[in-house]
Scaffold this active site. Structure first.
Site, PDB file in Angstrom:
ATOM      1  N   HIS A 149      -2.558   0.340 -10.191  1.00 17.18           N
ATOM      2  CA  HIS A 149      -1.605   0.741  -9.146  1.00 17.18           C
ATOM      3  C   HIS A 149      -0.205   0.803  -9.724  1.00 17.18           C
ATOM      4  CE1 HIS A 149      -5.000  -1.180  -7.021  1.00 17.18           C
ATOM      5  NE2 HIS A 149      -4.762  -0.290  -6.092  1.00 17.18           N
ATOM      6  N   ASN A 184      -7.655  -1.664   8.477  1.00 13.58           N
ATOM      7  CA  ASN A 184      -6.763  -2.265   9.479  1.00 13.58           C
ATOM      8  C   ASN A 184      -6.024  -1.142  10.193  1.00 13.58           C
ATOM      9  OD1 ASN A 184      -5.452  -2.347   6.566  1.00 13.58           O
ATOM     10  ND2 ASN A 184      -3.784  -1.993   8.033  1.00 13.58           N
ATOM     11  N   ALA A 242      -9.007   1.590   0.082  1.00 17.41           N
ATOM     12  CA  ALA A 242      -8.812   0.916   1.356  1.00 17.41           C
ATOM     13  C   ALA A 242      -7.494   1.439   1.907  1.00 17.41           C
ATOM     14  CB  ALA A 242      -8.745  -0.591   1.152  1.00 17.41           C
ATOM     15  N   HIS A 250     -10.582  -6.519  -7.503  1.00 19.85           N
ATOM     16  CA  HIS A 250     -10.765  -5.479  -8.518  1.00 19.85           C
ATOM     17  C   HIS A 250     -11.262  -6.137  -9.811  1.00 19.85           C
ATOM     18  CE1 HIS A 250      -8.523  -2.024  -6.680  1.00 19.85           C
ATOM     19  NE2 HIS A 250      -8.042  -3.010  -5.952  1.00 19.85           N
ATOM     20  N   TYR A 264       2.360  -0.139  -8.101  1.00 21.42           N
ATOM     21  CA  TYR A 264       3.094  -1.348  -7.692  1.00 21.42           C
ATOM     22  C   TYR A 264       2.868  -2.523  -8.634  1.00 21.42           C
ATOM     23  CZ  TYR A 264      -1.312  -2.858  -5.485  1.00 21.42           C
ATOM     24  OH  TYR A 264      -2.616  -3.194  -5.250  1.00 21.42           O
ATOM     25  N   GLU A 265       1.844  -2.438  -9.485  1.00 18.45           N
ATOM     26  CA  GLU A 265       1.623  -3.509 -10.467  1.00 18.45           C
ATOM     27  C   GLU A 265       2.610  -3.416 -11.626  1.00 18.45           C
ATOM     28  OE1 GLU A 265      -2.903  -4.433 -10.935  1.00 18.45           O
ATOM     29  OE2 GLU A 265      -2.739  -2.342 -10.356  1.00 18.45           O
ATOM     30  N   SER A 305     -10.336  -1.297  -3.623  1.00 17.45           N
ATOM     31  CA  SER A 305     -10.419  -2.691  -3.168  1.00 17.45           C
ATOM     32  C   SER A 305     -11.731  -3.000  -2.469  1.00 17.45           C
ATOM     33  CB  SER A 305      -9.313  -2.990  -2.135  1.00 17.45           C
ATOM     34  OG  SER A 305      -8.086  -3.101  -2.751  1.00 17.45           O
ATOM     35  N   MET A 331      -1.877   2.704  -0.932  1.00 16.02           N
ATOM     36  CA  MET A 331      -1.025   2.525  -2.116  1.00 16.02           C
ATOM     37  C   MET A 331      -1.669   3.059  -3.397  1.00 16.02           C
ATOM     38  SD  MET A 331       0.105  -1.364  -1.224  1.00 16.02           S
ATOM     39  CE  MET A 331       0.584  -1.836   0.448  1.00 16.02           C
ATOM     40  N   SER A 332      -2.588   3.995  -3.254  1.00 18.73           N
ATOM     41  CA  SER A 332      -3.271   4.504  -4.456  1.00 18.73           C
ATOM     42  C   SER A 332      -3.614   5.976  -4.265  1.00 18.73           C
ATOM     43  CB  SER A 332      -4.551   3.696  -4.692  1.00 18.73           C
ATOM     44  OG  SER A 332      -5.473   3.924  -3.651  1.00 18.73           O
ATOM     45  N   HIS A 380      -3.869  -8.880   3.009  1.00 16.68           N
ATOM     46  CA  HIS A 380      -4.846  -8.377   2.045  1.00 16.68           C
ATOM     47  C   HIS A 380      -6.234  -8.969   2.291  1.00 16.68           C
ATOM     48  CE1 HIS A 380      -6.289  -6.476  -1.576  1.00 16.68           C
ATOM     49  NE2 HIS A 380      -6.652  -7.629  -2.105  1.00 16.68           N
TER      50      HIS A 380
HETATM   51  N1  HPA Z   1      -0.953   0.084   4.285  1.00 15.60           N
HETATM   52  C1  HPA Z   1      -0.977   0.426   2.971  1.00 15.60           C
HETATM   53  N2  HPA Z   1      -2.026   0.210   2.211  1.00 15.60           N
HETATM   54  C2  HPA Z   1      -3.105  -0.350   2.756  1.00 15.60           C
HETATM   55  C3  HPA Z   1      -3.152  -0.724   4.100  1.00 15.60           C
HETATM   56  C4  HPA Z   1      -2.008  -0.489   4.909  1.00 15.60           C
HETATM   57  O1  HPA Z   1      -1.975  -0.798   6.109  1.00 15.60           O
HETATM   58  N3  HPA Z   1      -4.388  -1.255   4.334  1.00 15.60           N
HETATM   59  C5  HPA Z   1      -5.063  -1.191   3.151  1.00 15.60           C
HETATM   60  N4  HPA Z   1      -4.303  -0.635   2.200  1.00 15.60           N
END
Ligand code: HPA
Length: 269
Positions: free
Chosen positions: A83, A233, A113, A61, A85-86, A30, A209-210, A244
């Site tokens: 991903h 974050n 990320a 992306h 989740y997609e 990302s 998530m990757s 996001h």
């Molecule tokens: N959690 C999961 N995936 C993420 C996060 C998060 O806080 N930040 C960026 N990708």
């Protein structure tokens, strides 16, 4: 078609486009895909045109495969990954790693990320190990013996020698590079504060998530791996809310450090 037949079909398609003998596969997460724009003598193919390839749907992306020269090395870069989740099957999520191996890469550099558990926004974290918390494994199904063994060792999935070099390079460049364990989840919902507290107890410093599926498939086939998380974050419970937009914004802020580090790594690894 079997998975192996698909891999060879796609490999041959990309070779015919001129993507010959890349050394490094780059998986850019990302907001980090911009690095692919610095690739020289580039051959670019849209994901939509590649047989057996997935589709990228996430904001930030791009959806292009870029081959060419970066920092004096031949690289094959994924600008945008797939991903779970997609709705992509794990076979699709990890297919590009199979292709990197099939085309001749010896190493992959994976970026993402991630939410920080302890580490705050703007931190670059070298991944020293992962916890697969996706509830599945991309190697489930018939084993591809041509690529690796049924029960692959994951003890050195994040190549120790690469991590040492990465730290030395970061120091030379005056970039602070933390080190930690990445826990991979499916998303797409961000975690609850209770989940993050549990992950902290389990020994994770970053959550995302990757990456975990790709690294399992890379390690299976003997690819060397270097993984870097851009912490965008504080994970849930450590800051008031998650979105996001913040993830994309923070990657924009740290991308210069990130790009400098990755280029130096590719040159020297
Ligand atoms: N959690 C999961 N995936 C993420 C996060 C998060 O806080 N930040 C960026 N990708």
């Amino acid at each position: 078609m079997t998975l192996l037949e698909k891999i060879y079909e796609t490999r041959d398609f990309l070779r015919a486009k001129g993507m010959i003998e890349p050394e490094f596969g780059l998986i850019l997460g990302s907001g980090l895909g911009e690095l692919a724009e610095e690739i020289e003598n580039a051959i670019v193919v849209d994901y939509a045109d590649i047989p057996n390839w997935g589709r990228s749907t996430v904001v930030g992306h791009a959806g292009k495969l870029v081959y060419g020269d970066l920092a004096g090395r031949k690289v094959l870069a994924l600008q945008g990954r797939f991903h779970f989740y997609e709705g992509n099957p794990m076979e699709v999520v990890t297919f590009p790693v199979r292709i990197m191996k099939a085309l001749g890469c010896h190493s992959v550099l994976v970026t993402n990320a991630a939410g920080g558990i302890g580490f705050g926004p703007g931190t670059l974290m070298l991944i020293k190990d992962h916890i697969n918390f996706t509830g599945t494994n991309p190697l489930i199904g018939a084993n591809l013996d041509e690529f690796g063994p049924r029960f692959p060792d994951m003890s050195d999935a994040y190549t120790a020698a690469y991590r040492e070099k990465a730290q030395a390079i970061a120091q030379k460049q005056n970039i602070k590079l933390e080190e930690g364990v990445y826990i991979g989840v499916t998303g797409p919902a961000y975690e609850t504060p209770a989940e993050i507290r549990a992950f902290q107890t389990m020994g994770a410093q970053a959550v995302g998530m990757s990456t975990v599926p790709e690294v399992i498939v890379a390690a299976h086939s003997g690819l060397k791996v270097l993984g870097i998380s851009a912490i965008t974050n504080f994970a849930a419970g450590f800051q008031s809310e998650l979105n996001h937009e913040e993830v994309v914004e923070v990657t924009q802020r740290i991308k210069e450090d990130f790009k400098g580090l990755v280029k130096a790594l590719i040159k020297e690894l």
